[in-house]
Design a protein around this motif. Structure first.
Motif, PDB file in Angstrom:
ATOM      1  N   ILE A 170      69.083  -5.965  -3.382  1.00 51.06           N
ATOM      2  CA  ILE A 170      69.965  -6.951  -4.013  1.00 51.06           C
ATOM      3  C   ILE A 170      71.159  -7.259  -3.111  1.00 51.06           C
ATOM      4  O   ILE A 170      71.569  -8.420  -2.970  1.00 51.06           O
ATOM      5  CB  ILE A 170      70.430  -6.447  -5.387  1.00 51.06           C
ATOM      6  CG1 ILE A 170      69.224  -6.326  -6.325  1.00 51.06           C
ATOM      7  CG2 ILE A 170      71.486  -7.368  -5.983  1.00 51.06           C
ATOM      8  CD1 ILE A 170      69.517  -5.611  -7.626  1.00 51.06           C
ATOM      9  N   SER A 171      71.703  -6.215  -2.486  1.00 48.55           N
ATOM     10  CA  SER A 171      72.842  -6.407  -1.586  1.00 48.55           C
ATOM     11  C   SER A 171      72.465  -7.276  -0.400  1.00 48.55           C
ATOM     12  O   SER A 171      73.210  -8.189  -0.013  1.00 48.55           O
ATOM     13  CB  SER A 171      73.351  -5.050  -1.107  1.00 48.55           C
ATOM     14  OG  SER A 171      74.404  -5.195  -0.178  1.00 48.55           O
ATOM     15  N   LYS A 172      71.303  -7.010   0.198  1.00 45.49           N
ATOM     16  CA  LYS A 172      70.848  -7.802   1.337  1.00 45.49           C
ATOM     17  C   LYS A 172      70.649  -9.262   0.933  1.00 45.49           C
ATOM     18  O   LYS A 172      70.967 -10.184   1.698  1.00 45.49           O
ATOM     19  CB  LYS A 172      69.525  -7.237   1.882  1.00 45.49           C
ATOM     20  CG  LYS A 172      69.652  -5.929   2.648  1.00 45.49           C
ATOM     21  CD  LYS A 172      68.274  -5.392   3.020  1.00 45.49           C
ATOM     22  CE  LYS A 172      68.363  -4.105   3.829  1.00 45.49           C
ATOM     23  NZ  LYS A 172      68.912  -4.344   5.178  1.00 45.49           N
ATOM     24  N   ASP A 174      76.204 -13.851   8.220  1.00 37.38           N
ATOM     25  CA  ASP A 174      76.064 -12.401   8.359  1.00 37.38           C
ATOM     26  C   ASP A 174      74.637 -12.006   8.718  1.00 37.38           C
ATOM     27  O   ASP A 174      74.419 -11.085   9.510  1.00 37.38           O
ATOM     28  CB  ASP A 174      76.491 -11.703   7.067  1.00 37.38           C
ATOM     29  CG  ASP A 174      77.967 -11.914   6.762  1.00 37.38           C
ATOM     30  OD1 ASP A 174      78.770 -11.888   7.712  1.00 37.38           O
ATOM     31  OD2 ASP A 174      78.308 -12.117   5.595  1.00 37.38           O
ATOM     32  N   LEU A 175      73.664 -12.690   8.130  1.00 37.26           N
ATOM     33  CA  LEU A 175      72.263 -12.398   8.447  1.00 37.26           C
ATOM     34  C   LEU A 175      71.980 -12.670   9.924  1.00 37.26           C
ATOM     35  O   LEU A 175      71.262 -11.900  10.582  1.00 37.26           O
ATOM     36  CB  LEU A 175      71.344 -13.242   7.570  1.00 37.26           C
ATOM     37  CG  LEU A 175      71.407 -12.970   6.063  1.00 37.26           C
ATOM     38  CD1 LEU A 175      70.538 -13.971   5.303  1.00 37.26           C
ATOM     39  CD2 LEU A 175      70.968 -11.541   5.740  1.00 37.26           C
ATOM     40  N   LEU A 176      72.535 -13.760  10.438  1.00 34.94           N
ATOM     41  CA  LEU A 176      72.311 -14.105  11.847  1.00 34.94           C
ATOM     42  C   LEU A 176      73.012 -13.126  12.786  1.00 34.94           C
ATOM     43  O   LEU A 176      72.431 -12.694  13.786  1.00 34.94           O
ATOM     44  CB  LEU A 176      72.793 -15.530  12.116  1.00 34.94           C
ATOM     45  CG  LEU A 176      71.907 -16.657  11.560  1.00 34.94           C
ATOM     46  CD1 LEU A 176      72.587 -18.009  11.751  1.00 34.94           C
ATOM     47  CD2 LEU A 176      70.539 -16.650  12.233  1.00 34.94           C
ATOM     48  N   ILE A 177      74.251 -12.775  12.463  1.00 31.52           N
ATOM     49  CA  ILE A 177      74.991 -11.847  13.326  1.00 31.52           C
ATOM     50  C   ILE A 177      74.329 -10.478  13.329  1.00 31.52           C
ATOM     51  O   ILE A 177      74.034  -9.903  14.387  1.00 31.52           O
ATOM     52  CB  ILE A 177      76.459 -11.725  12.880  1.00 31.52           C
ATOM     53  CG1 ILE A 177      77.195 -13.049  13.105  1.00 31.52           C
ATOM     54  CG2 ILE A 177      77.165 -10.601  13.639  1.00 31.52           C
ATOM     55  CD1 ILE A 177      78.601 -13.074  12.524  1.00 31.52           C
ATOM     56  N   GLY A 225      74.536  -0.613   9.546  1.00 31.89           N
ATOM     57  CA  GLY A 225      74.179  -1.549   8.490  1.00 31.89           C
ATOM     58  C   GLY A 225      73.778  -2.919   8.991  1.00 31.89           C
ATOM     59  O   GLY A 225      74.111  -3.940   8.372  1.00 31.89           O
ATOM     60  N   MET A 226      73.066  -2.968  10.116  1.00 32.42           N
ATOM     61  CA  MET A 226      72.577  -4.239  10.650  1.00 32.42           C
ATOM     62  C   MET A 226      71.322  -4.673   9.886  1.00 32.42           C
ATOM     63  O   MET A 226      70.846  -3.969   8.998  1.00 32.42           O
ATOM     64  CB  MET A 226      72.301  -4.108  12.148  1.00 32.42           C
ATOM     65  CG  MET A 226      73.536  -3.776  12.965  1.00 32.42           C
ATOM     66  SD  MET A 226      74.832  -5.014  12.751  1.00 32.42           S
ATOM     67  CE  MET A 226      76.184  -4.245  13.622  1.00 32.42           C
ATOM     68  N   GLU A 227      70.773  -5.832  10.249  1.00 29.71           N
ATOM     69  CA  GLU A 227      69.630  -6.389   9.530  1.00 29.71           C
ATOM     70  C   GLU A 227      68.407  -6.481  10.428  1.00 29.71           C
ATOM     71  O   GLU A 227      68.436  -7.126  11.474  1.00 29.71           O
ATOM     72  CB  GLU A 227      69.971  -7.777   8.990  1.00 29.71           C
ATOM     73  CG  GLU A 227      71.011  -7.776   7.894  1.00 29.71           C
ATOM     74  CD  GLU A 227      70.509  -7.109   6.623  1.00 29.71           C
ATOM     75  OE1 GLU A 227      69.341  -7.345   6.232  1.00 29.71           O
ATOM     76  OE2 GLU A 227      71.280  -6.348   6.000  1.00 29.71           O
ATOM     77  N   LEU A 228      67.342  -5.802  10.009  1.00 28.98           N
ATOM     78  CA  LEU A 228      66.067  -5.822  10.728  1.00 28.98           C
ATOM     79  C   LEU A 228      65.015  -6.346   9.762  1.00 28.98           C
ATOM     80  O   LEU A 228      64.784  -5.749   8.708  1.00 28.98           O
ATOM     81  CB  LEU A 228      65.721  -4.413  11.207  1.00 28.98           C
ATOM     82  CG  LEU A 228      64.583  -4.256  12.204  1.00 28.98           C
ATOM     83  CD1 LEU A 228      64.915  -4.957  13.523  1.00 28.98           C
ATOM     84  CD2 LEU A 228      64.308  -2.776  12.451  1.00 28.98           C
ATOM     85  N   LEU A 277      64.760 -13.450   4.297  1.00 31.28           N
ATOM     86  CA  LEU A 277      63.821 -12.991   5.324  1.00 31.28           C
ATOM     87  C   LEU A 277      63.760 -13.963   6.497  1.00 31.28           C
ATOM     88  O   LEU A 277      63.667 -13.540   7.662  1.00 31.28           O
ATOM     89  CB  LEU A 277      62.431 -12.803   4.716  1.00 31.28           C
ATOM     90  CG  LEU A 277      62.308 -11.718   3.627  1.00 31.28           C
ATOM     91  CD1 LEU A 277      60.897 -11.694   3.056  1.00 31.28           C
ATOM     92  CD2 LEU A 277      62.687 -10.350   4.192  1.00 31.28           C
ATOM     93  N   PHE A 278      63.826 -15.264   6.203  1.00 34.45           N
ATOM     94  CA  PHE A 278      63.767 -16.266   7.268  1.00 34.45           C
ATOM     95  C   PHE A 278      64.942 -16.128   8.224  1.00 34.45           C
ATOM     96  O   PHE A 278      64.769 -16.093   9.455  1.00 34.45           O
ATOM     97  CB  PHE A 278      63.746 -17.673   6.673  1.00 34.45           C
ATOM     98  CG  PHE A 278      63.874 -18.769   7.697  1.00 34.45           C
ATOM     99  CD1 PHE A 278      62.778 -19.149   8.457  1.00 34.45           C
ATOM    100  CD2 PHE A 278      65.088 -19.414   7.914  1.00 34.45           C
ATOM    101  CE1 PHE A 278      62.888 -20.157   9.426  1.00 34.45           C
ATOM    102  CE2 PHE A 278      65.206 -20.407   8.869  1.00 34.45           C
ATOM    103  CZ  PHE A 278      64.106 -20.777   9.625  1.00 34.45           C
ATOM    104  N   TRP A 279      66.157 -16.031   7.691  1.00 35.60           N
ATOM    105  CA  TRP A 279      67.332 -16.005   8.563  1.00 35.60           C
ATOM    106  C   TRP A 279      67.474 -14.683   9.309  1.00 35.60           C
ATOM    107  O   TRP A 279      67.961 -14.663  10.444  1.00 35.60           O
ATOM    108  CB  TRP A 279      68.590 -16.330   7.771  1.00 35.60           C
ATOM    109  CG  TRP A 279      68.678 -17.787   7.415  1.00 35.60           C
ATOM    110  CD1 TRP A 279      68.608 -18.338   6.179  1.00 35.60           C
ATOM    111  CD2 TRP A 279      68.803 -18.880   8.337  1.00 35.60           C
ATOM    112  NE1 TRP A 279      68.683 -19.709   6.264  1.00 35.60           N
ATOM    113  CE2 TRP A 279      68.813 -20.067   7.579  1.00 35.60           C
ATOM    114  CE3 TRP A 279      68.911 -18.971   9.728  1.00 35.60           C
ATOM    115  CZ2 TRP A 279      68.922 -21.326   8.156  1.00 35.60           C
ATOM    116  CZ3 TRP A 279      69.023 -20.219  10.313  1.00 35.60           C
ATOM    117  CH2 TRP A 279      69.025 -21.389   9.531  1.00 35.60           C
ATOM    118  N   VAL A 280      67.027 -13.597   8.700  1.00 38.84           N
ATOM    119  CA  VAL A 280      67.031 -12.331   9.444  1.00 38.84           C
ATOM    120  C   VAL A 280      66.025 -12.403  10.585  1.00 38.84           C
ATOM    121  O   VAL A 280      66.294 -11.954  11.705  1.00 38.84           O
ATOM    122  CB  VAL A 280      66.712 -11.137   8.518  1.00 38.84           C
ATOM    123  CG1 VAL A 280      66.625  -9.847   9.333  1.00 38.84           C
ATOM    124  CG2 VAL A 280      67.781 -10.988   7.451  1.00 38.84           C
TER     125      VAL A 280
END
Length: 271
Positions: free
Chosen positions: A18-20, A27-30, A74-77, A103-106
């Motif tokens: 939910i947080s993601k 933020d997703l891109l960075i 806490g990065m996004e993979l 999911l697309f932007w990550v």
């Protein structure tokens, strides 16, 4: 105690999903770009260790460092998100459009970071293509890029299906790393718990979509005989699909639905 029980982990998985899902595109891109670059750095470090020791297992031992940094900061993979974010949709806590947007932007962020580091590494290692010979890491990248694309395609359906299965097995382990990091409250515990499954996938030579976002373009920059179409059709799309299946089915759903108790989860409105 430092240890977090599987039941508590199941709740943490849904909270993380939910947080993601609530993160802004910026933020997703960075965070996604940082993750892509960090995995690229891990690959070059692993190849260096393998080249120096002549042991592929040495590379597998050091490869998890990038993944651990991603977890700790806490990065996004996207491969990890495959096991978590769809759970929130399956439980009706977010809409399908929110899930797909996340999911697309990550994925895009991971691709940007991976390709950026590929270019930076090529520029540094080859002095922007002016050096007449390649170093051992450069040679390994070329070999890996060709093996991961035309190496599968030459065997037709059997080769491409092999890539898919390796991708399923890969993200089963990668997402185990994501979930196992939740079993500890300490930094040292998270490092150990997250690193073990990552070591397994790299040592066994499985296929990871974000790793390949670095390896294949980097190999192409160093002269691998791989076209853009071969990169995407013979590997990237197939491996991404396999990563989705492995991460969601064998880790996300398996762990959450055996340990999670939906009636005990905090009700969260659909975003």
């Amino acid at each position: 105690m430092d240890y977090v029980s599987p039941k508590e982990v199941a709740g943490t998985m849904m909270s993380a999903a939910i947080s993601k899902s609530s993160l802004q595109v910026r933020d997703l891109l960075i965070r996604g770009s940082m993750s892509g670059a960090l995995l690229g750095i891990s690959v070059t470090l692993a190849y260096l260790a393998a080249a120096q020791t002549k042991l592929s297992m040495a590379g597998a031992l050091v490869f998890p460092v990038g993944f651990i940094i991603i977890i700790i900061l806490g990065m996004e993979l996207v491969t990890g998100s495959f096991s978590l974010v769809p759970l929130a949709w399956l439980e009706g806590k977010i809409t399908a459009s929110v899930m797909l947007k996340n999911l697309f932007w990550v994925f895009v962020g991971n691709l940007i970071g991976s390709m950026l580091f590929a270019f930076l590494f090529w520029s540094a290692s080859s002095e922007t293509g002016t050096l007449p010979t390649m170093g051992p890491i450069d040679q390994m990248l070329v070999a890996a890029a060709e093996k991961k694309t035309t190496g599968y395609a030459v065997h037709g359906f059997a080769g491409l299906f092999s890539a898919f299965v390796k991708a399923v097995l890969c993200n089963w382990m990668v997402c185990m790393g994501v979930v196992m990091a939740m079993t500890s409250k300490s930094t040292s515990g998270k490092i150990l718990a997250a690193g073990i499954p990552i070591f397994i996938f790299f040592a066994l030579g499985y296929e990871h979509a974000v790793v390949n976002m670095f390896v294949i373009p980097a190999g192409m920059l160093f002269g691998a005989k791989v076209s853009f179409a071969e990169w995407w059709l013979d590997n990237q799309l197939i491996v991404t699909l396999g990563n989705i299946v492995g991460g969601l089915l064998f880790t996300g759903m398996a762990v959450y639905y055996t340990h999670g108790k939906p009636e005990n989860q905090v009700s969260t409105p659909i975003l």
